[in-house]
Design an enzyme around this catalytic site. Structure first.
Site, PDB file in Angstrom:
ATOM      1  N   ARG A  78      -9.738   0.541   8.553  1.00  0.00           N
ATOM      2  CA  ARG A  78      -9.309  -0.802   8.907  1.00  0.00           C
ATOM      3  C   ARG A  78     -10.387  -1.586   9.652  1.00  0.00           C
ATOM      4  O   ARG A  78     -10.159  -2.747   9.992  1.00  0.00           O
ATOM      5  CB  ARG A  78      -8.077  -0.721   9.820  1.00  0.00           C
ATOM      6  CG  ARG A  78      -6.738  -0.860   9.118  1.00  0.00           C
ATOM      7  CD  ARG A  78      -5.673  -0.671  10.182  1.00  0.00           C
ATOM      8  NE  ARG A  78      -4.432  -1.346   9.911  1.00  0.00           N
ATOM      9  CZ  ARG A  78      -3.381  -0.802   9.286  1.00  0.00           C
ATOM     10  NH1 ARG A  78      -3.458   0.403   8.811  1.00  0.00           N
ATOM     11  NH2 ARG A  78      -2.266  -1.481   9.157  1.00  0.00           N
ATOM     12  N   ARG A 123      -0.451  -9.000  13.548  1.00  0.00           N
ATOM     13  CA  ARG A 123      -1.070  -7.995  12.682  1.00  0.00           C
ATOM     14  C   ARG A 123      -1.852  -8.656  11.555  1.00  0.00           C
ATOM     15  O   ARG A 123      -2.902  -8.157  11.140  1.00  0.00           O
ATOM     16  CB  ARG A 123       0.000  -7.053  12.118  1.00  0.00           C
ATOM     17  CG  ARG A 123       0.502  -6.050  13.179  1.00  0.00           C
ATOM     18  CD  ARG A 123       1.872  -5.497  12.857  1.00  0.00           C
ATOM     19  NE  ARG A 123       1.946  -4.776  11.622  1.00  0.00           N
ATOM     20  CZ  ARG A 123       3.041  -4.684  10.867  1.00  0.00           C
ATOM     21  NH1 ARG A 123       4.162  -5.296  11.238  1.00  0.00           N
ATOM     22  NH2 ARG A 123       3.029  -3.991   9.766  1.00  0.00           N
ATOM     23  N   LYS A 176       0.828  -1.211   0.000  1.00  0.00           N
ATOM     24  CA  LYS A 176       0.000   0.000   0.000  1.00  0.00           C
ATOM     25  C   LYS A 176       0.866   1.266   0.000  1.00  0.00           C
ATOM     26  O   LYS A 176       0.658   2.171  -0.795  1.00  0.00           O
ATOM     27  CB  LYS A 176      -0.937   0.023   1.232  1.00  0.00           C
ATOM     28  CG  LYS A 176      -1.860  -1.177   1.331  1.00  0.00           C
ATOM     29  CD  LYS A 176      -2.770  -1.099   2.547  1.00  0.00           C
ATOM     30  CE  LYS A 176      -2.046  -1.090   3.890  1.00  0.00           C
ATOM     31  NZ  LYS A 176      -1.288  -2.344   4.166  1.00  0.00           N
ATOM     32  N   ARG A 225      11.182  -1.041  11.263  1.00  0.00           N
ATOM     33  CA  ARG A 225      10.136  -0.730  12.233  1.00  0.00           C
ATOM     34  C   ARG A 225      10.086  -1.765  13.355  1.00  0.00           C
ATOM     35  O   ARG A 225      10.283  -2.948  13.129  1.00  0.00           O
ATOM     36  CB  ARG A 225       8.776  -0.693  11.516  1.00  0.00           C
ATOM     37  CG  ARG A 225       8.496   0.659  10.891  1.00  0.00           C
ATOM     38  CD  ARG A 225       7.313   0.651   9.982  1.00  0.00           C
ATOM     39  NE  ARG A 225       6.148  -0.031  10.534  1.00  0.00           N
ATOM     40  CZ  ARG A 225       4.985  -0.117   9.894  1.00  0.00           C
ATOM     41  NH1 ARG A 225       4.851   0.431   8.704  1.00  0.00           N
ATOM     42  NH2 ARG A 225       3.972  -0.747  10.440  1.00  0.00           N
ATOM     43  N   ARG A 240      11.550  -5.289   5.216  1.00  0.00           N
ATOM     44  CA  ARG A 240      11.232  -3.872   4.936  1.00  0.00           C
ATOM     45  C   ARG A 240      12.180  -2.933   5.690  1.00  0.00           C
ATOM     46  O   ARG A 240      12.483  -3.147   6.865  1.00  0.00           O
ATOM     47  CB  ARG A 240       9.788  -3.585   5.356  1.00  0.00           C
ATOM     48  CG  ARG A 240       9.457  -2.094   5.311  1.00  0.00           C
ATOM     49  CD  ARG A 240       7.988  -1.818   5.237  1.00  0.00           C
ATOM     50  NE  ARG A 240       7.254  -2.176   6.446  1.00  0.00           N
ATOM     51  CZ  ARG A 240       5.932  -2.072   6.555  1.00  0.00           C
ATOM     52  NH1 ARG A 240       5.200  -1.654   5.528  1.00  0.00           N
ATOM     53  NH2 ARG A 240       5.336  -2.422   7.667  1.00  0.00           N
TER      54      ARG A 240
HETATM   55  P1  ADP Z   1       1.315  -1.566   7.600  1.00  0.00           P
HETATM   56  O1  ADP Z   1       1.713  -0.600   6.518  1.00  0.00           O
HETATM   57  O2  ADP Z   1       2.372  -2.543   7.913  1.00  0.00           O
HETATM   58  O3  ADP Z   1      -0.032  -2.192   7.372  1.00  0.00           O
HETATM   59  P2  ADP Z   1       0.669   0.774   9.156  1.00  0.00           P
HETATM   60  O4  ADP Z   1       1.840   1.678   9.080  1.00  0.00           O
HETATM   61  O5  ADP Z   1      -0.485   1.080   8.249  1.00  0.00           O
HETATM   62  O6  ADP Z   1       1.180  -0.705   8.926  1.00  0.00           O
HETATM   63  O7  ADP Z   1       0.102   0.701  10.634  1.00  0.00           O
HETATM   64  C1  ADP Z   1       0.951   0.431  11.719  1.00  0.00           C
HETATM   65  C2  ADP Z   1       0.113   0.323  12.991  1.00  0.00           C
HETATM   66  O8  ADP Z   1      -0.565   1.559  13.234  1.00  0.00           O
HETATM   67  C3  ADP Z   1      -0.997  -0.713  12.951  1.00  0.00           C
HETATM   68  O9  ADP Z   1      -0.533  -2.002  13.299  1.00  0.00           O
HETATM   69  C4  ADP Z   1      -1.980  -0.142  13.989  1.00  0.00           C
HETATM   70  O10 ADP Z   1      -1.539  -0.387  15.311  1.00  0.00           O
HETATM   71  C5  ADP Z   1      -1.872   1.348  13.742  1.00  0.00           C
HETATM   72  N1  ADP Z   1      -2.852   1.807  12.739  1.00  0.00           N
HETATM   73  C6  ADP Z   1      -2.583   2.344  11.515  1.00  0.00           C
HETATM   74  N2  ADP Z   1      -3.720   2.650  10.871  1.00  0.00           N
HETATM   75  C7  ADP Z   1      -4.740   2.293  11.704  1.00  0.00           C
HETATM   76  C8  ADP Z   1      -6.158   2.331  11.600  1.00  0.00           C
HETATM   77  N3  ADP Z   1      -6.777   2.801  10.495  1.00  0.00           N
HETATM   78  N4  ADP Z   1      -6.887   1.876  12.649  1.00  0.00           N
HETATM   79  C9  ADP Z   1      -6.289   1.405  13.754  1.00  0.00           C
HETATM   80  N5  ADP Z   1      -4.973   1.326  13.918  1.00  0.00           N
HETATM   81  C10 ADP Z   1      -4.188   1.771  12.904  1.00  0.00           C
HETATM   82  P1  ADP Z   2       2.217  -1.843   3.262  1.00  0.00           P
HETATM   83  O1  ADP Z   2       2.212  -0.333   3.227  1.00  0.00           O
HETATM   84  O2  ADP Z   2       1.015  -2.430   2.567  1.00  0.00           O
HETATM   85  O3  ADP Z   2       2.418  -2.408   4.621  1.00  0.00           O
HETATM   86  P2  ADP Z   2       4.781  -1.587   1.869  1.00  0.00           P
HETATM   87  O4  ADP Z   2       4.452  -0.757   0.672  1.00  0.00           O
HETATM   88  O5  ADP Z   2       5.482  -0.931   2.988  1.00  0.00           O
HETATM   89  O6  ADP Z   2       3.438  -2.337   2.383  1.00  0.00           O
HETATM   90  O7  ADP Z   2       5.602  -2.845   1.347  1.00  0.00           O
HETATM   91  C1  ADP Z   2       6.133  -3.803   2.276  1.00  0.00           C
HETATM   92  C2  ADP Z   2       7.513  -4.238   1.819  1.00  0.00           C
HETATM   93  O8  ADP Z   2       7.413  -4.997   0.612  1.00  0.00           O
HETATM   94  C3  ADP Z   2       8.471  -3.090   1.507  1.00  0.00           C
HETATM   95  O9  ADP Z   2       9.758  -3.466   1.937  1.00  0.00           O
HETATM   96  C4  ADP Z   2       8.404  -2.951  -0.012  1.00  0.00           C
HETATM   97  O10 ADP Z   2       9.654  -2.506  -0.532  1.00  0.00           O
HETATM   98  C5  ADP Z   2       8.114  -4.373  -0.461  1.00  0.00           C
HETATM   99  N1  ADP Z   2       7.226  -4.461  -1.616  1.00  0.00           N
HETATM  100  C6  ADP Z   2       6.177  -3.649  -1.935  1.00  0.00           C
HETATM  101  N2  ADP Z   2       5.583  -4.042  -3.077  1.00  0.00           N
HETATM  102  C7  ADP Z   2       6.262  -5.160  -3.494  1.00  0.00           C
HETATM  103  C8  ADP Z   2       6.134  -6.032  -4.630  1.00  0.00           C
HETATM  104  N3  ADP Z   2       5.180  -5.853  -5.548  1.00  0.00           N
HETATM  105  N4  ADP Z   2       6.997  -7.063  -4.728  1.00  0.00           N
HETATM  106  C9  ADP Z   2       7.968  -7.250  -3.787  1.00  0.00           C
HETATM  107  N5  ADP Z   2       8.138  -6.464  -2.702  1.00  0.00           N
HETATM  108  C10 ADP Z   2       7.296  -5.420  -2.552  1.00  0.00           C
END
Ligand code: ADP
Ligand code: ADP
Ligand code: ZN
Length: 215
Positions: A88, A171, A13, A160, A127
């Site tokens: 979410r 998660r 994302k 992270r 990541r």
């Molecule tokens: P990822 O990209 O790995 O899905 P995020 O950066 O979006 O993780 O979120 C990290 C953490 O922040 C989540 O595990 C949660 O604890 C909190 N968080 C982020 N967005 C939301 C949301 N919309 N509702 C509740 N908690 C959230």
């Molecule tokens: P999210 O925001 O959904 O948690 P991220 O965009 O942070 O996910 O991506 C998670 C990890 O996977 C990052 O290290 C990113 O560089 C890698 N990644 C993202 N898209 C791809 C893909 N299409 N193929 C392989 N690795 C990816």
């Protein structure tokens, strides 16, 4: 362009949101980024959010709904926005609908990125993120030119705290329980676009852009 990027942690994302932001000149609204900044600054909201985030759980709905409601009113959202990591939960989705009605805005699409569980774990454990500009990297799939250093701004890359395997699994469970029902929710609302997120980043990007043009 008013978009939601939906998908489990590690689906891509943030990666896709940054590309779409450059392409369309609209802001990425990442609740995760906003919460991490609040934790770092030690604001009251950050203090409240930290324990939930460390445990891999969700921050209470009223906190994140308040963040997004305020953010959407800023002037840079006039042309559109990309919501990354919000909503979410079903109550968050309902609250977002209310805010959009108030603001007189409609969603163009909800893009759902589908990725296998084991690939998600590999993506999240590898990541890395730039401390200064926030660009994401992956040690295997998208490594920086110089290890540990951002290509764009030379900032230090960090891992992270919640990208440890145990917290990742938690998660992913939370995603299945609380967030995955949103796929059907937005399908019923006729705005859902499903993309195979297992493909290379660039291919995923092209398919998202194509689906938006087709709208
Ligand atoms: P990822 O990209 O790995 O899905 P995020 O950066 O979006 O993780 O979120 C990290 C953490 O922040 C989540 O595990 C949660 O604890 C909190 N968080 C982020 N967005 C939301 C949301 N919309 N509702 C509740 N908690 C959230
Ligand atoms: P999210 O925001 O959904 O948690 P991220 O965009 O942070 O996910 O991506 C998670 C990890 O996977 C990052 O290290 C990113 O560089 C890698 N990644 C993202 N898209 C791809 C893909 N299409 N193929 C392989 N690795 C990816
Ligand atoms: Zn950087």
């Amino acid at each position: 362009m008013k978009l939601i990027l939906l998908g489990p942690p590690g689906a891509g994302k943030g990666t896709q949101a940054k590309m779409l932001m450059d392409r369309f000149g609209i802001p990425q609204i990442s609740t995760g980024d906003i919460l991490r900044a609040a934790v770092k600054e030690g604001t009251p909201m950050g203090v409240k959010a930290k324990s939930h985030m460390d445990a891999g759980g969700l921050v209470p709905d009223e906190v994140v709904v308040g963040i997004v409601r305020e953010r959407l009113q800023k002037s840079d959202c006039v042309k559109g926005f990309i919501l990354d990591g919000f909503p979410r939960t079903l109550p968050q989705a309902d609250a977002l609908n209310e805010s959009l009605v108030e603001l007189g805005k409609d969603l163009d699409a909800v893009v759902s990125l589908e990725v296998d569980v084991e690939a998600l774990v590999e993506r999240l454990t590898g990541r890395r993120t730039c401390r200064d500009c926030g660009r994401g990297y992956h040690i295997k799939f998208d490594p920086p030119a110089v290890e540990g250093k951002c290509d764009v701004c030379a900032g230090v890359l960090f891992q992270r705290d919640d990208d440890q395997e145990e917290t990742i699994r938690r998660r992913l469970d939370v995603y299945n329980d609380q967030t995955s029902p949103l796929v059907a929710y937005y399908r019923d609302a006729d705005v859902l676009v499903v993309i195979d997120g297992m493909q290379e980043m660039k291919v995923v990007q092209d398919q998202i852009l194509k689906s938006l043009q087709a709208d």
